[in-house]
Design a protein around this motif. Structure first.
Motif, PDB file in Angstrom:
ATOM      1  N   TYR A  67     -41.709 -13.129  20.981  1.00  0.00           N
ATOM      2  CA  TYR A  67     -41.889 -13.361  22.462  1.00  0.00           C
ATOM      3  C   TYR A  67     -41.973 -12.266  23.029  1.00  0.00           C
ATOM      4  O   TYR A  67     -41.915 -11.015  23.370  1.00  0.00           O
ATOM      5  N   ASN A  68     -43.093 -12.218  23.817  1.00  0.00           N
ATOM      6  CA  ASN A  68     -43.361 -11.313  25.559  1.00  0.00           C
ATOM      7  C   ASN A  68     -42.483 -12.205  27.090  1.00  0.00           C
ATOM      8  O   ASN A  68     -43.260 -12.822  27.399  1.00  0.00           O
ATOM      9  N   LYS A  69     -41.539 -10.929  27.026  1.00  0.00           N
ATOM     10  CA  LYS A  69     -40.423 -11.189  28.483  1.00  0.00           C
ATOM     11  C   LYS A  69     -41.252 -10.854  29.596  1.00  0.00           C
ATOM     12  O   LYS A  69     -41.306 -10.673  30.813  1.00  0.00           O
ATOM     13  N   GLY A  70     -42.321  -9.948  29.379  1.00  0.00           N
ATOM     14  CA  GLY A  70     -42.918  -9.264  30.786  1.00  0.00           C
ATOM     15  C   GLY A  70     -44.410  -9.893  30.034  1.00  0.00           C
ATOM     16  O   GLY A  70     -45.129 -11.154  30.382  1.00  0.00           O
ATOM     17  N   ALA A  71     -45.417  -8.844  30.543  1.00  0.00           N
ATOM     18  CA  ALA A  71     -46.758  -9.103  31.014  1.00  0.00           C
ATOM     19  C   ALA A  71     -47.705  -8.470  30.128  1.00  0.00           C
ATOM     20  O   ALA A  71     -47.020  -7.540  28.644  1.00  0.00           O
ATOM     21  N   ALA A  72     -48.740  -7.783  29.742  1.00  0.00           N
ATOM     22  CA  ALA A  72     -49.831  -7.564  28.817  1.00  0.00           C
ATOM     23  C   ALA A  72     -49.427  -6.239  28.529  1.00  0.00           C
ATOM     24  O   ALA A  72     -49.020  -5.657  29.349  1.00  0.00           O
ATOM     25  N   PHE A  73     -49.124  -6.447  26.644  1.00  0.00           N
ATOM     26  CA  PHE A  73     -48.457  -5.283  26.088  1.00  0.00           C
ATOM     27  C   PHE A  73     -47.857  -4.970  26.529  1.00  0.00           C
ATOM     28  O   PHE A  73     -46.978  -3.983  26.420  1.00  0.00           O
ATOM     29  N   SER A  74     -46.603  -5.697  26.831  1.00  0.00           N
ATOM     30  CA  SER A  74     -45.269  -6.176  27.295  1.00  0.00           C
ATOM     31  C   SER A  74     -44.875  -5.189  28.477  1.00  0.00           C
ATOM     32  O   SER A  74     -43.561  -4.684  28.284  1.00  0.00           O
ATOM     33  N   PHE A  75     -45.808  -4.716  29.216  1.00  0.00           N
ATOM     34  CA  PHE A  75     -45.077  -4.765  30.135  1.00  0.00           C
ATOM     35  C   PHE A  75     -43.896  -4.827  31.075  1.00  0.00           C
ATOM     36  O   PHE A  75     -44.247  -6.290  31.574  1.00  0.00           O
ATOM     37  N   LEU A  76     -43.440  -4.396  31.477  1.00  0.00           N
ATOM     38  CA  LEU A  76     -42.140  -4.787  32.451  1.00  0.00           C
ATOM     39  C   LEU A  76     -40.659  -5.407  31.373  1.00  0.00           C
ATOM     40  O   LEU A  76     -39.954  -6.873  31.904  1.00  0.00           O
ATOM     41  N   SER A  77     -41.170  -6.153  30.070  1.00  0.00           N
ATOM     42  CA  SER A  77     -40.240  -7.347  28.824  1.00  0.00           C
ATOM     43  C   SER A  77     -39.088  -6.647  29.017  1.00  0.00           C
ATOM     44  O   SER A  77     -38.335  -7.510  28.748  1.00  0.00           O
ATOM     45  N   SER A  78     -38.579  -5.227  29.324  1.00  0.00           N
ATOM     46  CA  SER A  78     -37.695  -5.279  29.286  1.00  0.00           C
ATOM     47  C   SER A  78     -36.785  -4.864  30.097  1.00  0.00           C
ATOM     48  O   SER A  78     -34.988  -4.780  30.671  1.00  0.00           O
ATOM     49  N   GLU A  79     -37.394  -5.751  31.603  1.00  0.00           N
ATOM     50  CA  GLU A  79     -35.976  -5.126  32.865  1.00  0.00           C
ATOM     51  C   GLU A  79     -35.783  -6.777  32.679  1.00  0.00           C
ATOM     52  O   GLU A  79     -35.610  -7.124  31.921  1.00  0.00           O
ATOM     53  N   SER A  80     -34.849  -7.199  33.461  1.00  0.00           N
ATOM     54  CA  SER A  80     -33.632  -7.750  33.688  1.00  0.00           C
ATOM     55  C   SER A  80     -34.166  -9.576  33.932  1.00  0.00           C
ATOM     56  O   SER A  80     -33.025 -10.168  33.786  1.00  0.00           O
ATOM     57  N   GLY A  81     -35.420  -9.264  33.602  1.00  0.00           N
ATOM     58  CA  GLY A  81     -35.882 -10.953  34.341  1.00  0.00           C
ATOM     59  C   GLY A  81     -36.506 -11.407  35.102  1.00  0.00           C
ATOM     60  O   GLY A  81     -36.486 -12.214  35.475  1.00  0.00           O
ATOM     61  N   TRP A  82     -36.791 -10.785  36.066  1.00  0.00           N
ATOM     62  CA  TRP A  82     -36.935 -11.044  37.734  1.00  0.00           C
ATOM     63  C   TRP A  82     -38.518 -10.789  37.226  1.00  0.00           C
ATOM     64  O   TRP A  82     -38.870 -12.088  37.892  1.00  0.00           O
ATOM     65  N   GLN A  83     -38.747 -10.387  36.699  1.00  0.00           N
ATOM     66  CA  GLN A  83     -40.739 -10.351  35.554  1.00  0.00           C
ATOM     67  C   GLN A  83     -41.427 -11.659  35.279  1.00  0.00           C
ATOM     68  O   GLN A  83     -42.405 -11.498  35.686  1.00  0.00           O
ATOM     69  N   ARG A  84     -39.724 -12.450  35.000  1.00  0.00           N
ATOM     70  CA  ARG A  84     -40.511 -13.609  34.427  1.00  0.00           C
ATOM     71  C   ARG A  84     -41.114 -14.455  35.612  1.00  0.00           C
ATOM     72  O   ARG A  84     -41.998 -15.092  35.822  1.00  0.00           O
ATOM     73  N   HIS A  85     -39.959 -14.276  37.125  1.00  0.00           N
ATOM     74  CA  HIS A  85     -40.257 -15.180  38.123  1.00  0.00           C
ATOM     75  C   HIS A  85     -42.076 -14.757  38.763  1.00  0.00           C
ATOM     76  O   HIS A  85     -42.458 -15.030  39.280  1.00  0.00           O
ATOM     77  N   PHE A  86     -41.873 -12.862  38.652  1.00  0.00           N
ATOM     78  CA  PHE A  86     -42.874 -12.390  39.360  1.00  0.00           C
ATOM     79  C   PHE A  86     -43.978 -12.915  39.008  1.00  0.00           C
ATOM     80  O   PHE A  86     -44.950 -13.373  39.960  1.00  0.00           O
ATOM     81  N   PHE A  87     -44.052 -12.912  37.229  1.00  0.00           N
ATOM     82  CA  PHE A  87     -45.195 -13.147  36.609  1.00  0.00           C
ATOM     83  C   PHE A  87     -45.926 -14.481  36.701  1.00  0.00           C
ATOM     84  O   PHE A  87     -47.413 -15.013  37.333  1.00  0.00           O
ATOM     85  N   THR A  88     -44.905 -15.715  37.051  1.00  0.00           N
ATOM     86  CA  THR A  88     -45.653 -17.002  36.881  1.00  0.00           C
ATOM     87  C   THR A  88     -45.965 -17.288  38.244  1.00  0.00           C
ATOM     88  O   THR A  88     -46.953 -17.962  38.451  1.00  0.00           O
ATOM     89  N   VAL A  89     -44.789 -16.394  39.173  1.00  0.00           N
ATOM     90  CA  VAL A  89     -46.161 -16.348  40.886  1.00  0.00           C
ATOM     91  C   VAL A  89     -47.558 -16.174  41.084  1.00  0.00           C
ATOM     92  O   VAL A  89     -48.468 -16.854  40.966  1.00  0.00           O
ATOM     93  N   ILE A  90     -47.259 -14.395  39.995  1.00  0.00           N
ATOM     94  CA  ILE A  90     -48.693 -14.670  39.802  1.00  0.00           C
ATOM     95  C   ILE A  90     -49.756 -15.562  39.093  1.00  0.00           C
ATOM     96  O   ILE A  90     -50.984 -15.203  39.259  1.00  0.00           O
ATOM     97  N   GLY A  91     -49.639 -16.007  38.354  1.00  0.00           N
ATOM     98  CA  GLY A  91     -49.900 -16.593  37.208  1.00  0.00           C
ATOM     99  C   GLY A  91     -50.552 -18.126  38.305  1.00  0.00           C
ATOM    100  O   GLY A  91     -51.502 -18.122  38.072  1.00  0.00           O
TER     101      GLY A  91
END
Length: 166
Positions: A58-82
């Motif tokens: 599972y990859n919670k971040g972006a490409a190459f697991s970028f930001l995957s170790s963050e607290s969870g905000w990245q899920r919403h951020f990358f969803t909005v970008i997508g």
């Protein structure tokens, strides 16, 4: 004075074939992810060739697991970008529906982007399962959506180089 009406299926420059390609990519991506999650447990791997494995990660971040170790905000951020990217790509497809390579690139990127957005919304992470390696060096695991995005990006660059060369 007659006005030209834009539609999804106006002759010659139809948006429908490009949305169809994106839909095929999306379906292949989601069906492959459903299949792999039914057949594998998280972290389980199966050698297919001397350079390729199937593995469920599972990859919670972006490409190459970028930001995957963050607290969870990245899920919403990358969803909005997508979602934003998908809307902009549909706009570009509508404007340039007659430019074949450009639209192939956009359709592949669109299908891949939506595939990964669905994962983020439904699971909270992107499901990756393709593991390519040379010796002990592994590329980060990826999926069909990621592959479509990469191929689309390559087509986009080739199209631009061809356009500049003219």
């Amino acid at each position: 004075m007659a006005t030209k009406k834009r539609s999804l299926s106006s002759s010659g420059n139809s948006l429908l074939p490009w949305l169809g390609i994106a839909t095929i990519i999306l379906l292949l991506d989601q069906l492959s992810k459903i299949t792999i999650t039914k057949l594998f447990h998280y972290g389980e791997s199966m050698a297919v060739t001397s350079f390729f494995n199937l593995v469920l990660v599972y990859n919670k971040g972006a490409a190459f697991s970028f930001l995957s170790s963050e607290s969870g905000w990245q899920r919403h951020f990358f969803t909005v970008i997508g979602i934003g990217a998908a809307i902009y790509i549909i706009y570009l497809l509508r404007r340039h529906a007659g430019q074949r390579m450009f639209c192939w690139a956009l359709a592949l990127i669109l299908g891949g982007a939506i595939g990964n957005v669905i994962d983020r919304i439904v699971y909270g992470h992107v499901i990756d399962f393709l593991d390519v390696y040379v010796g002990r060096w592994h590329w980060p695991a990826f999926n069909i959506a990621d592959s479509a995005i990469c191929i689309g990006a390559i087509l986009f660059v080739v199209d631009e180089l061809r356009r500049v060369g003219k």
